[in-house]
Design a protein around this motif. Structure first.
Motif, mmCIF file in Angstrom:
data_model
loop_
_atom_site.group_PDB
_atom_site.id
_atom_site.type_symbol
_atom_site.label_atom_id
_atom_site.label_comp_id
_atom_site.label_asym_id
_atom_site.label_seq_id
_atom_site.Cartn_x
_atom_site.Cartn_y
_atom_site.Cartn_z
ATOM 1 N N TYR A 125 19.919 -76.154 99.507
ATOM 2 C CA TYR A 125 18.709 -75.400 99.180
ATOM 3 C C TYR A 125 17.969 -74.989 100.454
ATOM 4 O O TYR A 125 17.568 -73.820 100.608
ATOM 5 C CB TYR A 125 17.802 -76.235 98.280
ATOM 6 N N ASP A 126 17.786 -75.925 101.382
ATOM 7 C CA ASP A 126 17.044 -75.611 102.611
ATOM 8 C C ASP A 126 17.765 -74.555 103.442
ATOM 9 O O ASP A 126 17.119 -73.679 104.047
ATOM 10 C CB ASP A 126 16.830 -76.877 103.440
ATOM 11 N N GLU A 127 19.082 -74.633 103.499
ATOM 12 C CA GLU A 127 19.847 -73.622 104.237
ATOM 13 C C GLU A 127 19.712 -72.250 103.583
ATOM 14 O O GLU A 127 19.604 -71.226 104.268
ATOM 15 C CB GLU A 127 21.307 -74.038 104.322
ATOM 16 N N MET A 128 19.746 -72.217 102.263
ATOM 17 C CA MET A 128 19.566 -70.954 101.560
ATOM 18 C C MET A 128 18.205 -70.344 101.866
ATOM 19 O O MET A 128 18.094 -69.152 102.163
ATOM 20 C CB MET A 128 19.702 -71.166 100.049
ATOM 21 N N VAL A 129 17.164 -71.159 101.810
ATOM 22 C CA VAL A 129 15.814 -70.665 102.076
ATOM 23 C C VAL A 129 15.713 -70.144 103.509
ATOM 24 O O VAL A 129 15.125 -69.079 103.755
ATOM 25 C CB VAL A 129 14.767 -71.761 101.812
ATOM 26 N N ALA A 160 26.875 -67.477 107.660
ATOM 27 C CA ALA A 160 27.196 -68.841 108.086
ATOM 28 C C ALA A 160 27.021 -69.843 106.968
ATOM 29 O O ALA A 160 27.680 -70.879 106.939
ATOM 30 C CB ALA A 160 26.311 -69.232 109.277
ATOM 31 N N LEU A 161 26.150 -69.547 106.026
ATOM 32 C CA LEU A 161 25.886 -70.506 104.966
ATOM 33 C C LEU A 161 26.981 -70.531 103.931
ATOM 34 O O LEU A 161 27.239 -71.550 103.304
ATOM 35 C CB LEU A 161 24.558 -70.165 104.281
ATOM 36 N N ALA A 162 27.606 -69.374 103.699
ATOM 37 C CA ALA A 162 28.628 -69.303 102.659
ATOM 38 C C ALA A 162 29.987 -69.497 103.292
ATOM 39 O O ALA A 162 30.788 -68.591 103.401
ATOM 40 C CB ALA A 162 28.557 -67.953 101.940
ATOM 41 N N VAL A 163 30.256 -70.687 103.754
ATOM 42 C CA VAL A 163 31.482 -70.985 104.466
ATOM 43 C C VAL A 163 32.648 -70.997 103.504
ATOM 44 O O VAL A 163 32.601 -71.592 102.446
ATOM 45 C CB VAL A 163 31.386 -72.352 105.169
ATOM 46 N N VAL A 164 33.725 -70.315 103.882
ATOM 47 C CA VAL A 164 34.930 -70.285 103.065
ATOM 48 C C VAL A 164 36.028 -70.975 103.846
ATOM 49 O O VAL A 164 36.413 -70.524 104.910
ATOM 50 C CB VAL A 164 35.336 -68.824 102.759
ATOM 51 N N ALA A 165 36.518 -72.071 103.325
ATOM 52 C CA ALA A 165 37.483 -72.878 104.064
ATOM 53 C C ALA A 165 38.896 -72.510 103.672
ATOM 54 O O ALA A 165 39.362 -72.820 102.589
ATOM 55 C CB ALA A 165 37.244 -74.355 103.782
ATOM 56 N N ALA A 166 39.600 -71.813 104.551
ATOM 57 C CA ALA A 166 41.021 -71.530 104.418
ATOM 58 C C ALA A 166 41.437 -71.145 103.004
ATOM 59 O O ALA A 166 42.203 -71.834 102.354
ATOM 60 C CB ALA A 166 41.841 -72.739 104.878
ATOM 61 N N PRO A 167 40.948 -70.006 102.484
ATOM 62 C CA PRO A 167 41.343 -69.632 101.134
ATOM 63 C C PRO A 167 42.829 -69.329 101.053
ATOM 64 O O PRO A 167 43.435 -68.840 102.003
ATOM 65 C CB PRO A 167 40.506 -68.372 100.870
ATOM 66 N N VAL A 168 43.421 -69.630 99.907
ATOM 67 C CA VAL A 168 44.812 -69.281 99.699
ATOM 68 C C VAL A 168 44.894 -67.781 99.572
ATOM 69 O O VAL A 168 43.906 -67.101 99.325
ATOM 70 C CB VAL A 168 45.356 -69.952 98.420
ATOM 71 N N PRO A 169 46.091 -67.170 99.724
ATOM 72 C CA PRO A 169 46.206 -65.721 99.550
ATOM 73 C C PRO A 169 45.656 -65.296 98.197
ATOM 74 O O PRO A 169 45.845 -65.959 97.186
ATOM 75 C CB PRO A 169 47.724 -65.497 99.640
#
Length: 354
Positions: A52-56, A18-27
């Motif tokens: 930082y807090d989300e990562m921790v 959930a922390l590493a959100v990828v927004a609509a990557p191109v092909p």
């Protein structure tokens, strides 16, 4: 060649982390070659990047879930943030690899990939890898720079969102120029509580560069380089080249990956050189394309490229850990270095700086 690679190559970088959100990557086919910079590739924004807090929080959750994982605090930043080390150590006699990310706070997609890698190490598919190698991960060395919590203004930085990210630590120091003097608390923590504490055999230092470097007329997705100081032991350099061969074979062959040889100097203040000399460790620099934020136009890359750059990080970490675990790294063919072209920069971009 590598027992687990075919499995890990299929791993999608999705919302599972959930922390590493990828927004609509191109092909992915459009990720390299003549692909656009941020003007045609989405807004430069920090809102999709883990704080930082989300990562921790994520690391503590994974530590509770994963029996093989241990989370250690190795020191504090200038501003007092804990610096974390993720450890998978089952037998000190096994080879050990260290993955280091975000010495520069505006180079965060390698951290996002490292977090995704941590999540996958907690699945059953990672069993054979962890049976054969110890893994250490410093997922955010420069937390103050990553959070824009610094003692100098960031008014000219480009990113929109909750924060700006800067290369430097809170005191305006480039941590990747501090590996001899070791003045900054972040650098001291790395050396005193990681490099001197664990029997490390390999290290990959993950960075980002600008967006307009090219090889063979096509924009690169990243670039790699072994230690280039004349003081490095030739055997260490050869092991470093083998590490690079594994990365090149597994990234450049994907169709969306296109790697060049990085332009790097011989200064031992840089981790790639200094750590190789001081500790006799095989080191590899990997420079991903495009930064998360910068004050120079052309260095920051829009968020639509996040997906393939995170995927490139996961591929790099997984393939090297697998090759060390099954011993195939010893057979890696380093002759490609003799013909790999050093990348060049297209007009409009200053020289890259690791």
């Amino acid at each position: 060649m590598r027992k687990n690679l075919s499995t890990f190559r299929t791993l999608a970088v999705t919302g599972a982390l959930a922390l590493a959100v990828v927004a609509a990557p191109v092909p992915l086919a459009n990720a390299v070659g003549e692909g656009p910079n941020y003007d045609g590739n989405g807004q430069v924004t920090t809102s999709k990047l883990a704080t930082y807090d989300e990562m921790v929080s994520f690391l503590k959750d994974q530590d509770a879930r994963q029996s093989a994982m241990e989370l250690e605090v190795i020191g504090q930043t200038v501003k007092g943030r804990d610096i974390h080390l993720v450890k998978y150590i089952s037998d000190p006699a096994k080879p050990t690899i260290l993955y280091l990310t975000q010495q520069h706070g505006n180079e965060q997609l390698t951290t996002e990939g490292a977090l995704e890698f941590v999540r996958h190490l907690g699945t059953a598919k990672s069993g054979e890898i962890l049976d054969g190698v110890n893994i250490l991960i410093v997922p955010m060395l420069n937390a103050d720079g990553a959070m824009g919590d610094v003692n100098f203004p960031l008014d000219d930085y480009q990113a929109k969102g909750d924060r700006n990210l800067t290369r430097y630590n809170a005191e305006g120091v480039d941590l990747n120029r501090d590996h001899v003097a070791k003045v900054q608390p972040e650098t001291r923590a790395l050396h005193e509580n990681v490099m001197r504490k664990y029997g490390i055999d390999y290290m990959i230092d993950l960075h980002h560069q600008g967006t307009r470097s090219e090889r063979d007329g096509e924009l690169v997705s990243g670039s790699i380089l072994y230690p280039t100081t004349p003081n490095a032991d030739p055997a260490v350099v050869e092991k470093s080249k083998q590490l690079g061969a594994v990365v090149f074979d597994n990234v450049d062959s994907t169709g969306w990956g296109h790697l060049g040889k990085y332009v790097g100097g011989s200064a031992e203040t840089i981790s790639r050189n200094g750590i190789a000399v001081e500790y006799g460790i095989a080191t590899l620099l990997f420079e991903m394309r495009g930064m998360s934020d910068h004050y120079l136009d052309g260095y920051a890359l829009g968020l639509r490229s996040n997906g393939y750059l995170i995927k490139q990080t996961v591929t790099t970490l997984t393939s090297t850990a697998a090759a060390i675990a099954d011993g195939s790294i010893a057979d890696a063919d380093t002759s490609f270095w003799d013909t790999l072209d050093t990348q060049t920069s297209r007009p409009g971009e200053e020289a890259d700086d690791e």
